[in-house]
Design a protein around this motif. Sequence first.
Motif, PDB file in Angstrom:
ATOM      1  N   ILE A 200       6.748   2.998  -0.060  1.00  0.00           N
ATOM      2  CA  ILE A 200       7.028   4.544  -0.120  1.00  0.00           C
ATOM      3  C   ILE A 200       7.646   4.921  -1.338  1.00  0.00           C
ATOM      4  O   ILE A 200       8.713   4.727  -1.651  1.00  0.00           O
ATOM      5  CB  ILE A 200       7.538   4.944   1.034  1.00  0.00           C
ATOM      6  CG1 ILE A 200       7.201   4.203   2.349  1.00  0.00           C
ATOM      7  CG2 ILE A 200       7.201   6.614   1.058  1.00  0.00           C
ATOM      8  CD1 ILE A 200       5.872   4.477   2.843  1.00  0.00           C
ATOM      9  N   PHE A 225       3.208  11.145  -3.425  1.00  0.00           N
ATOM     10  CA  PHE A 225       2.963  11.984  -2.287  1.00  0.00           C
ATOM     11  C   PHE A 225       1.989  12.829  -2.783  1.00  0.00           C
ATOM     12  O   PHE A 225       1.949  13.602  -3.753  1.00  0.00           O
ATOM     13  CB  PHE A 225       4.418  12.832  -1.941  1.00  0.00           C
ATOM     14  CG  PHE A 225       5.082  11.909  -0.896  1.00  0.00           C
ATOM     15  CD1 PHE A 225       5.905  10.822  -1.177  1.00  0.00           C
ATOM     16  CD2 PHE A 225       4.939  12.125   0.543  1.00  0.00           C
ATOM     17  CE1 PHE A 225       6.263  10.009  -0.376  1.00  0.00           C
ATOM     18  CE2 PHE A 225       5.515  11.366   1.500  1.00  0.00           C
ATOM     19  CZ  PHE A 225       6.260  10.227   0.999  1.00  0.00           C
ATOM     20  N   GLY A 226       0.788  13.097  -1.938  1.00  0.00           N
ATOM     21  CA  GLY A 226      -0.153  13.986  -2.355  1.00  0.00           C
ATOM     22  C   GLY A 226      -1.640  13.122  -2.500  1.00  0.00           C
ATOM     23  O   GLY A 226      -2.597  13.716  -2.866  1.00  0.00           O
ATOM     24  N   GLY A 227      -1.063  11.784  -2.880  1.00  0.00           N
ATOM     25  CA  GLY A 227      -2.139  10.923  -3.215  1.00  0.00           C
ATOM     26  C   GLY A 227      -2.106   9.501  -2.397  1.00  0.00           C
ATOM     27  O   GLY A 227      -1.877   9.691  -1.245  1.00  0.00           O
ATOM     28  N   ILE A 229      -0.047   6.431  -0.822  1.00  0.00           N
ATOM     29  CA  ILE A 229       1.090   5.762  -0.695  1.00  0.00           C
ATOM     30  C   ILE A 229       0.537   4.645   0.413  1.00  0.00           C
ATOM     31  O   ILE A 229      -0.316   4.652   1.138  1.00  0.00           O
ATOM     32  CB  ILE A 229       2.279   6.840  -0.020  1.00  0.00           C
ATOM     33  CG1 ILE A 229       1.740   6.996   1.521  1.00  0.00           C
ATOM     34  CG2 ILE A 229       2.450   7.956  -0.743  1.00  0.00           C
ATOM     35  CD1 ILE A 229       3.052   7.587   2.215  1.00  0.00           C
ATOM     36  N   SER A 231       0.907   2.990   3.257  1.00  0.00           N
ATOM     37  CA  SER A 231       1.472   3.130   4.711  1.00  0.00           C
ATOM     38  C   SER A 231       0.320   2.273   5.413  1.00  0.00           C
ATOM     39  O   SER A 231      -0.765   2.198   5.093  1.00  0.00           O
ATOM     40  CB  SER A 231       1.846   4.326   5.258  1.00  0.00           C
ATOM     41  OG  SER A 231       0.635   5.187   5.250  1.00  0.00           O
ATOM     42  N   SER A 232       0.618   2.005   6.871  1.00  0.00           N
ATOM     43  CA  SER A 232      -0.326   1.194   7.629  1.00  0.00           C
ATOM     44  C   SER A 232      -0.764  -0.118   6.713  1.00  0.00           C
ATOM     45  O   SER A 232      -1.955  -0.371   7.102  1.00  0.00           O
ATOM     46  CB  SER A 232      -1.310   2.052   7.895  1.00  0.00           C
ATOM     47  OG  SER A 232      -0.831   3.177   8.802  1.00  0.00           O
TER      48      SER A 232
ATOM     49  N   HIS B 150       4.221   4.782   9.558  1.00  0.00           N
ATOM     50  CA  HIS B 150       3.429   6.106  10.005  1.00  0.00           C
ATOM     51  C   HIS B 150       4.098   7.481   9.755  1.00  0.00           C
ATOM     52  O   HIS B 150       3.410   8.253   9.424  1.00  0.00           O
ATOM     53  CB  HIS B 150       3.494   5.774  11.562  1.00  0.00           C
ATOM     54  CG  HIS B 150       2.418   4.847  12.173  1.00  0.00           C
ATOM     55  ND1 HIS B 150       2.273   4.667  13.354  1.00  0.00           N
ATOM     56  CD2 HIS B 150       1.233   4.509  11.475  1.00  0.00           C
ATOM     57  CE1 HIS B 150       1.021   3.865  13.486  1.00  0.00           C
ATOM     58  NE2 HIS B 150       0.471   3.826  12.233  1.00  0.00           N
ATOM     59  N   MET B 152       6.031   8.357   7.318  1.00  0.00           N
ATOM     60  CA  MET B 152       5.744   8.690   5.877  1.00  0.00           C
ATOM     61  C   MET B 152       4.246   8.900   5.642  1.00  0.00           C
ATOM     62  O   MET B 152       3.866   9.912   4.848  1.00  0.00           O
ATOM     63  CB  MET B 152       6.240   7.351   5.026  1.00  0.00           C
ATOM     64  CG  MET B 152       7.672   7.207   4.943  1.00  0.00           C
ATOM     65  SD  MET B 152       8.226   8.544   4.065  1.00  0.00           S
ATOM     66  CE  MET B 152       9.071   9.515   5.542  1.00  0.00           C
ATOM     67  N   GLY B 153       3.348   8.457   6.400  1.00  0.00           N
ATOM     68  CA  GLY B 153       1.937   8.520   6.028  1.00  0.00           C
ATOM     69  C   GLY B 153       1.916   9.952   6.712  1.00  0.00           C
ATOM     70  O   GLY B 153       1.093  10.594   5.779  1.00  0.00           O
ATOM     71  N   ASN B 156       2.856  12.282   4.136  1.00  0.00           N
ATOM     72  CA  ASN B 156       2.145  12.584   2.936  1.00  0.00           C
ATOM     73  C   ASN B 156       0.836  13.463   3.359  1.00  0.00           C
ATOM     74  O   ASN B 156       0.419  13.973   2.197  1.00  0.00           O
ATOM     75  CB  ASN B 156       1.553  10.907   2.614  1.00  0.00           C
ATOM     76  CG  ASN B 156       0.798  11.038   1.320  1.00  0.00           C
ATOM     77  OD1 ASN B 156       1.170  11.791   0.313  1.00  0.00           O
ATOM     78  ND2 ASN B 156       0.006  10.322   1.130  1.00  0.00           N
TER      79      ASN B 156
END
Lengths: 257, 226
Positions: A200, A225-227, A229, A231-232, B150, B152-153, B156
């Motif tokens: 992140i 952020f906004g594009g 990142i 995650s998962s 999750h 952080m997702g 976002n």
Amino acid sequence: MDLMHHSSTFLLPTIPLHHRPSLTYALVVLNQTLPRFAPLLWKHAQLRLCADGGANRVFDEMPLLFPEEDASDVRLRYKPDVINGDMDSIRKEVLDFYRSLGTKIIDKSHDQDTTDLHKCITYIWDFAPDANKSSLCILVAGALGGRYDHEMGNLNVLYCFSSLRIVLLSDDSLIYLLPRTHHHEIHIQTSVEGPHCGLIPIGAPSRSSTTTGLRWNLNNTEMRFGGLISSSNIVVGEKVTVQSDTDLLWTISIKKL
Amino acid sequence: MDLMHHSSTFLLPTIPLHHRPSLTYALVVLNQTLPRFAPLLWKHAQLRLCADGGANRVFDEMPLLFPEEDASDVRLRYKPDVINGDMDSIRKEVLDFYRSLGTKIIDKSHDQDTTDLHKCITYIWDFAPDANKSSLCILVAGALGGRYDHEMGNLNVLYCFSSLRIVLLSDDSLIYLLPRTHHHEIHIQTSVEGPHCGLIPIGAPSRSSTTTGLRWNLSKYMSTLL
């Protein structure tokens, strides 16, 4: 650029004798529900601090993790070395109990400029000899959840002390900083962590990050952020490598055993 | 620069009739423990979605918030309009129950590129007429806690849909974006929120921020933190 190794050996029942890097652990307990593996972190730590109301948590909740034992025995066994903070959350009975056992009480109620976690990290920084700082790893329980502004303040502490290894732990996840100054090798302890993970770019966008060992690897990929990142994501195998032009937060799920 | 008004009226038992701005609420329930005020959010919302396992939460936990009532009555009353997501968490019995009640089921299991919350926001975005998008406010329960990647997702998603009002809610806090494109006036509902607050430059540093109304205000003459 130097290589920095990471491994969640502090989640293992026993830390392998010849494990490298060889780290000294300190534990800071904040004022959230203790993670179920708190006794394990306590065992590995050579220094145990409670930040203010974190002492209430140890007093109230350690006995709950040992329901077959007498509560007072558990409390005597899990005695913090230091209680540090602005003392606006710790209960008087808890403070008196640990003070009577010899716990060092550091009242920083005059200092409203820093969070309780920040005060604890500063204490550990001042306490550890310079030679040992690079082999120090600070484990923090209770940094996530609760008030969101607290959670963000705790996250910021990772960035303020970016040359220190600090790991934030909850029941579900662990988090630490991968400073931009190093290439990183993360050795996955598959018995206790994963497979869900993320990288992140909190604090600043990344123009270029590259990884190996993930289901969806980054390849000079931009993240912000906004594009995009990461995650998962999923760890594949036992080694993940990361390099980036910016500080990244690494997070991985902790297995519920 | 235009002014944008914010107010947590969705936390009030009743939204004042002439309150401005007048917003239409949608509720998205994610797969974390329901906040204790979930029925209140449900009441204010005109569209109620569950993201995948969020349906398990409504099914299991709404009755717990009404312990004096019969569980089946509560479940009939709190029926989501839509269940959307990759369907890897929702229990079959829960899916069948709501499907039989007429809930629209949108199976996005082929789409592994976006989070369940992102799918729900996209659905609402496509569903709302363009004229209404600026008066839309999406309330999200269960976006915080649990797995950190999750969380952080979900954060976002606020940035990816920065032109939409989206509020993430937990039992302890609410969070929303203040886009740089506007000046912001936040009207504090002191009966239900505060006093603890924060302004967080997630994603990019801020060279200059200015506030009023806080104990420790920011001034353009201060250097930034983080």
